[in-house]
Design an enzyme around this catalytic site. Structure first.
Site, PDB file in Angstrom:
ATOM      1  N   GLU A  50     -14.695  10.093  -5.736  1.00  0.00           N
ATOM      2  CA  GLU A  50     -15.467   8.848  -5.753  1.00  0.00           C
ATOM      3  C   GLU A  50     -14.871   7.783  -6.678  1.00  0.00           C
ATOM      4  O   GLU A  50     -15.041   6.595  -6.446  1.00  0.00           O
ATOM      5  CB  GLU A  50     -16.922   9.119  -6.176  1.00  0.00           C
ATOM      6  CG  GLU A  50     -17.728   9.899  -5.154  1.00  0.00           C
ATOM      7  CD  GLU A  50     -17.632  11.405  -5.347  1.00  0.00           C
ATOM      8  OE1 GLU A  50     -16.760  11.849  -6.136  1.00  0.00           O
ATOM      9  OE2 GLU A  50     -18.420  12.128  -4.725  1.00  0.00           O
ATOM     10  N   PHE A 112     -31.698  18.988  -7.824  1.00  0.00           N
ATOM     11  CA  PHE A 112     -30.298  19.241  -7.526  1.00  0.00           C
ATOM     12  C   PHE A 112     -29.545  17.926  -7.347  1.00  0.00           C
ATOM     13  O   PHE A 112     -29.978  17.044  -6.612  1.00  0.00           O
ATOM     14  CB  PHE A 112     -30.180  20.086  -6.247  1.00  0.00           C
ATOM     15  CG  PHE A 112     -28.762  20.354  -5.828  1.00  0.00           C
ATOM     16  CD1 PHE A 112     -28.258  19.825  -4.644  1.00  0.00           C
ATOM     17  CD2 PHE A 112     -27.926  21.118  -6.618  1.00  0.00           C
ATOM     18  CE1 PHE A 112     -26.949  20.059  -4.252  1.00  0.00           C
ATOM     19  CE2 PHE A 112     -26.614  21.365  -6.245  1.00  0.00           C
ATOM     20  CZ  PHE A 112     -26.123  20.824  -5.054  1.00  0.00           C
ATOM     21  N   GLN A 113     -28.453  17.767  -8.022  1.00  0.00           N
ATOM     22  CA  GLN A 113     -27.630  16.557  -7.978  1.00  0.00           C
ATOM     23  C   GLN A 113     -28.412  15.300  -8.338  1.00  0.00           C
ATOM     24  O   GLN A 113     -28.128  14.212  -7.843  1.00  0.00           O
ATOM     25  CB  GLN A 113     -26.939  16.404  -6.609  1.00  0.00           C
ATOM     26  CG  GLN A 113     -25.922  17.494  -6.381  1.00  0.00           C
ATOM     27  CD  GLN A 113     -24.962  17.204  -5.241  1.00  0.00           C
ATOM     28  OE1 GLN A 113     -25.332  16.600  -4.245  1.00  0.00           O
ATOM     29  NE2 GLN A 113     -23.727  17.654  -5.414  1.00  0.00           N
ATOM     30  N   LYS A 162     -33.236   9.410  -1.041  1.00  0.00           N
ATOM     31  CA  LYS A 162     -33.008   9.907   0.315  1.00  0.00           C
ATOM     32  C   LYS A 162     -34.185   9.630   1.234  1.00  0.00           C
ATOM     33  O   LYS A 162     -33.997   9.306   2.416  1.00  0.00           O
ATOM     34  CB  LYS A 162     -32.759  11.425   0.252  1.00  0.00           C
ATOM     35  CG  LYS A 162     -32.233  12.028   1.528  1.00  0.00           C
ATOM     36  CD  LYS A 162     -31.814  13.475   1.305  1.00  0.00           C
ATOM     37  CE  LYS A 162     -31.208  14.050   2.586  1.00  0.00           C
ATOM     38  NZ  LYS A 162     -30.729  15.426   2.408  1.00  0.00           N
ATOM     39  N   MET A 471       2.913   5.264 -23.185  1.00  0.00           N
ATOM     40  CA  MET A 471       2.464   4.261 -24.146  1.00  0.00           C
ATOM     41  C   MET A 471       1.930   4.932 -25.412  1.00  0.00           C
ATOM     42  O   MET A 471       2.166   4.484 -26.528  1.00  0.00           O
ATOM     43  CB  MET A 471       1.391   3.359 -23.520  1.00  0.00           C
ATOM     44  CG  MET A 471       0.959   2.226 -24.409  1.00  0.00           C
ATOM     45  SD  MET A 471       2.295   1.142 -24.914  1.00  0.00           S
ATOM     46  CE  MET A 471       2.260  -0.071 -23.597  1.00  0.00           C
TER      47      MET A 471
END
Lengths: 565, 159
Positions: A50, A112-113, A162, A471
Site C-alpha cells: 500500500e 480484526f484489522q 464496510k 548519505m
C-alpha cells in the site's frame, strides 16, 4: 437509481475526473472493489504494497497536476499508506486516499484489522473523514478533492466502514457546492502587499529569486520567467522548484542549500533582496537561520500564511495564489539590468565549479547522471529516491521543463523512487521516465516492479549501486569519525538476476565507457528495464553545508580547485 | 507570556482531537482547555490557555486558522476581556476550621455545596487570581481534592 455506498464512491470519483486508482484490496474495502470492477473508466492499478499505492498517487499528481487517488483496506493496509501520506503532506501534493474500515458496530472493539486511521493520520493529512452514513459519502468526496487541490494542496484520507460501503442504498446525488465555512484559500493578493514588494524589487541592486514548489503547483513558470527577464534577476530553484525554469536559461543559478551549488548559496549570501516565490525557507535551504541572507530584505509570496515569519521574518509578505500574485506584481516591476550584480554572479560560477566531475578509474555516480541527461536531452521525467543519488540527480541532470523532477524533498522518504515513477509514467505515458534509485531505497519498494510488469508501465530504473546507505555513510565519514556502523549493505541481491526474476531486462554496468550504451539499450528495449550501475562506494556529495551551519562553513569538492585557472 | 485564545469550530467528531493534536505535534503548550457547544449546536467554542513568545503565538493562531473545521480564532489577551473559571474544592473541615471555612466562602462569594462532619466542598467562580487566592487561604486547613474547569473568556464590549 439507488446505489450502495461503494457505487456512490465510484460515481463521485468519475464526477471528479478521476481515471486512475492505485490500490490493494482487503476485507473491509472489498465492497468498494466489487463496485469498482464494474467501472472500466476507473482504471485500477494493483500494487504490491500500500505504500506504493500512496507514492504512486503522489508521483501521478506531481507529474500531471491532477489529484492522485489510492485505496487500501483497513488496519495494516491503511497504516501502510502513512509514509506516503507524510511525503505528500510535506511537499504539498494533492492526493485522496480511500480506506475501508470495520463495520460501524465493531469500531472501538479491537476488531480484526481495525485501527483508528483517522486518528493516526491527523498530523499527516490536510484533512480526513470517517464517513458514518452513506448520505455523507458524495459530499465527503467532493470536499476531499476540493481541499486536496486548492490553496496549499495536500493529502486527504476518507475512511469508510464496510457496512456503509455495502449497506443501505440511496439515490445518488452529486452536491452542487462544497460547504466549508472554515476553509478559505487565498486567491488574489492584497494590492498594498504587492506594491510594497514591487517597490523593494525596483530598489534592489543585488536581487535573487528563490523559486520553490509553489511555482510548479500554481503553474506559474511563464510568470516566473517574465519577472526574471524583465528585471534581469537570477533565479535560484529549491530542490522542489527545479524545472520551474530551464537549467539552460542564462538566469538560472541552480539549487541552493545543503547540497546545492556553491554559487547559488553564495549569491543568496551576497544579495540585498531575496524574492521567495512559493518556497518555505526549509532548513536544508537556509542552514543556520541567523546567517542566512544577512544583507537581504525578504519578499515572501505564498498561499499559506503560516509560512510567513515561521522560519524567516518577511519584510514584504504577499499572501495569495502565486500565479495571481505574479500577474499583479509584474506590471509594477520596472525593467532593469543589474550589470554589476550579474557580473558578480558570473564570477561566482567561475570560481565555484560545483558541478565539476573529476576523472576516475572507478565509475562515478555523477557521471551516470550526466550521461542519462545527455542521452535524454534533458527531456525525461526523473523520479528519485532519497540520499546521495537524489542529490546527484538534482545537480547533474539538465532539466528543461516543469514537473520533470519528482522527488521526496520535505519528507525524504526512501523507497519513493519505484512507486512514484509508476505514477509519473501512468500520468504522462508519452514521456520517458527514469527512476533513479539508490540500492538502499530500491530494496524498500522493489516489490512493485511486479506492478510495472503486470501493467506494462515502461519505467527505466537506474540503480546507483554503491553497496551502502550512502548519505548516512557520508555523514558518518564527515561527522562521526568514520564509524561506518550499520551503513554497509553487504547482503544486496544481484539486481540483474532480480530484474530477470521479474521477467524484465537487467543490465549491469561497471565501466564508464559502457554507460551510454546501457542507457540507450534500456530506452530502446520496450517495457521496464533495470540498469545496475555499480559505482564508487565512498563517493561524497559536494558541495555540503553541514546541518545547522552556513555558507561560510561550506565544504567543496577538493579537486575542483584544480580546474579554476 | 500566557494567552487565552478562543477557537470557534464546527461541532464535528474529531475536531477537538485535531486541535489538541496540533498543539502537541508542534510542541505548543496547553495550560487549560474548555469546550462546549454554542447556541448554534453545529458550532462549538474551544477556549485554550497557552503560553509562548510573540512568534510562537503568531504561529499558533495561524496554524489553528488553517484547520478546515476552524471558523474563527481570537486572541482575547490582545483586548479587554473577562476571564472566568470554576473550581470545586473539597477541604478537610474539622470542628476548629469550620467557622473559618465558612468565612472564607462568604468573602469570596463561594457556595458550600457539600457538607459532612469532616469535609466541606466549596464551589467558587472567578478569574484566575481569585481562584488562586481562595486555594491559598484554604491550603492550611488541608485540601482533599480540587477539580477545576478550564478558563473561559469573553471580550468586553466597548461603549
Amino acid at each position: 437509481m439507488e446505489m450502495t455506498g461503494a457505487e456512490i464512491i465510484c460515481e463521485s470519483l468519475l464526477r471528479e475526473g478521476v481515471d486512475t486508482i492505485f490500490g490493494l484490496p482487503g476485507g473491509a474495502v472489498l465492497p468498494f472493489y466489487g463496485a469498482l470492477s464494474g467501472y472500466p473508466k476507473l482504471r485500477h492499478i494493483l500494487v504490491r504494497h500500500e505504500q506504493a499505492a500512496a507514492m504512486a498517487a503522489d508521483g501521478y499528481a506531481r507529474a500531471t497536476g491532477k489529484v492522485g487517488v489510492c485505496s487500501a483496506t483497513s488496519g495494516p493496509g491503511a497504516t501502510n499508506l502513512v509514509t506516503g501520506l507524510m511525503a505528500a503532506q510535506m511537499d504539498s501534493v494533492p492526493i485522496v486516499c480511500i480506506t475501508g474500515q470495520v463495520p460501524r458496530a465493531a469500531i472501538g472493539r479491537d476488531a480484526f484489522q481495525e485501527t483508528d486511521i483517522t486518528g493516526i493520520t491527523l498530523p499527516v493529512t490536510k484533512h480526513n473523514y470517517l464517513v458514518m452514513d452513506v448520505r455523507d459519502i458524495a459530499p465527503a468526496i467532493k470536499e476531499a478533492f476540493y481541499i486536496a487541490r486548492t490553496g496549499r494542496p495536500g493529502p486527504v484520507l476518507i475512511d469508510v466502514p464496510k457496512d456503509v460501503l455495502a449497506g443501505e442504498k440511496i439515490e445518488f446525488e452529486w452536491p452542487a457546492e462544497v460547504d466549508l465555512p472554515g476553509y478559505n484559500p487565498p486567491g488574489e493578493p492584497d494590492a498594498r502587499q504587492v506594491r510594497v514588494a514591487a517597490h523593494l524589487i525596483n530598489q534592489a541592486e543585488r536581487p535573487v529569486i528563490l523559486a520553490g514548489h509553489g511555482v510548479l503547483i500554481s503553474r506559474a513558470w511563464d510568470e516566473l520567467r517574465e519577472l526574471a527577464e524583465k528585471a534581469q534577476i537570477p533565479v535560484i530553484t529549491t530542490l522542489l522548484g527545479i524545472g520551474a525554469m530551464s537549467t539552460e536559461h542564462v538566469l538560472n543559478m541552480g539549487m541552493p542549500g545543503m547540497h546545492g551549488m556553491a554559487y547559488a548559496s553564495l549569491a543568496i549570501d551576497r544579495s540585498d533582496l531575496v524574492i521567495a516565490l512559493g518556497a518555505r525557507f526549509d532548513d536544508r535551504v537556509t542552514g543556520r537561520l541567523s546567517d542566512f541572507a544577512p544583507g537581504a530584505k525578504i519578499i515572501h509570496v505564498d498561499v499559506d500564511a503560516t509560512e510567513f515569519n515561521k522560519n524567516i521574518v518577511a519584510d514584504a509578505p504577499v499572501l495569495g495564489d502565486l500565479k495571481d500574485s505574479l500577474r499583479a506584481l509584474i506590471p509594477m516591476v520596472q525593467p532593469n539590468v543589474h550589470l554589476d550584480w550579474i557580473k558578480e554572479t558570473d564570477t561566482l560560477r567561475a570560481e565555484h565549479p560545483s558541478l565539476f566531475i573529476r576523472k576516475s578509474d572507478v565509475l562515478l555516480p555523477q557521471q551516470v547522471m550526466k550521461q542519462i541527461s545527455d542521452e535524454t536531452n534533458g527531456e525525461a521525467i526523473i523520479v528519485t529516491g532519497v540520499g546521495q543519488h537524489q542529490m546527484w540527480a538534482a545537480q547533474h541532470y539538465g532539466y528543461k521543463e516543469p514537473n520533470s523532477l519528482i522527488t521526496s524533498g520535505g519528507s525524504g522518504a526512501m523507497g519513493f523512487e519505484v512507486p512514484a515513477a509508476l505514477g509519473a509514467k501512468v500520468g504522462r505515458p508519452e514521456k520517458t521516465v527514469w527512476s533513479i534509485a539508490g540500492d538502499g531505497g530500491f530494496q524498500m519498494t522493489l516489490c512493485d516492479l511486479a506492478t510495472a510488469v503486470e501493467n506494462k508501465i515502461d519505467v527505466k530504473y537506474a540503480i546507483l549501486n554503491n553497496g551502502s546507505l550512502g548519505m548516512v555513510r557520508q555523514w558518518q565519514d564527515f561527522f562521526y569519525d568514520k564509524d561506518f556502523f550499520a551503513t554497509i549493505y553487504s547482503g544486496n541481491p544481484d539486481f540483474v538476476k532480480l530484474a530477470e526474476a521479474y521477467g524484465i531486462r537487467g543490465i549491469r554496468v561497471t565501466k564508464q565507457e559502457d554507460v551510454a550504451g546501457a542507457i540507450q539499450e534500456a530506452m530502446e528495449t520496450p517495457g521496464p528495464v533495470v540498469v545496475d550501475f555499480v559505482v564508487k562506494e565512498d563517493e561524497f556529495v559536494y558541495p555540503m553545508i553541514p546541518a545547522g551551519e552556513s555558507v561560510h562553513e561550506m565544504l567543496e569538492e577538493p579537486e575542483a580547485e584544480s580546474i579554476i585557472s | 507570556m500566557e494567552h487565552i485564545i478562543s477557537v470557534l469550530v464546527e461541532n464535528k467528531s474529531g475536531v477537538l482531537a485535531r486541535v489538541a493534536g496540533l498543539f502537541s505535534a508542534r510542541g505548543y503548550n496547553i495550560e487549560s482547555l474548555s469546550v462546549a457547544p454554542t447556541p448554534d449546536s453545529s458550532i462549538s467554542m474551544i477556549t485554550v490557555v497557552t503560553s509562548g513568545d510573540e512568534d510562537i503565538i503568531e504561529q499558533i493562531m495561524k496554524q489553528l486558522n488553517k484547520v478546515i473545521e476552524v471558523l474563527k480564532v481570537v486572541d482575547l489577551t490582545e483586548e479587554d476581556h473577562i476571564d472566568r473559571e470554576t473550581a470545586l474544592i473539597k477541604i478537610l473541615a474539622k470542628q476548629a476550621h469550620r467557622d473559618e471555612a465558612m468565612r472564607i466562602a462568604q468573602i469570596f462569594r463561594a457556595n458550600i455545596v457539600d457538607s459532612t462532619p469532616q469535609t466541606y466542598t466549596l464551589e467558587v467562580s472567578g478569574d484566575a487570581g481569585k481562584i488562586q487566592a481562595v486555594i491559598n487561604l484554604l491550603k492550611p486547613m488541608g485540601i482533599k481534592e480540587i477539580v477545576r474547569t478550564g478558563r473561559i473568556a469573553i471580550a468586553r464590549e466597548s461603549l
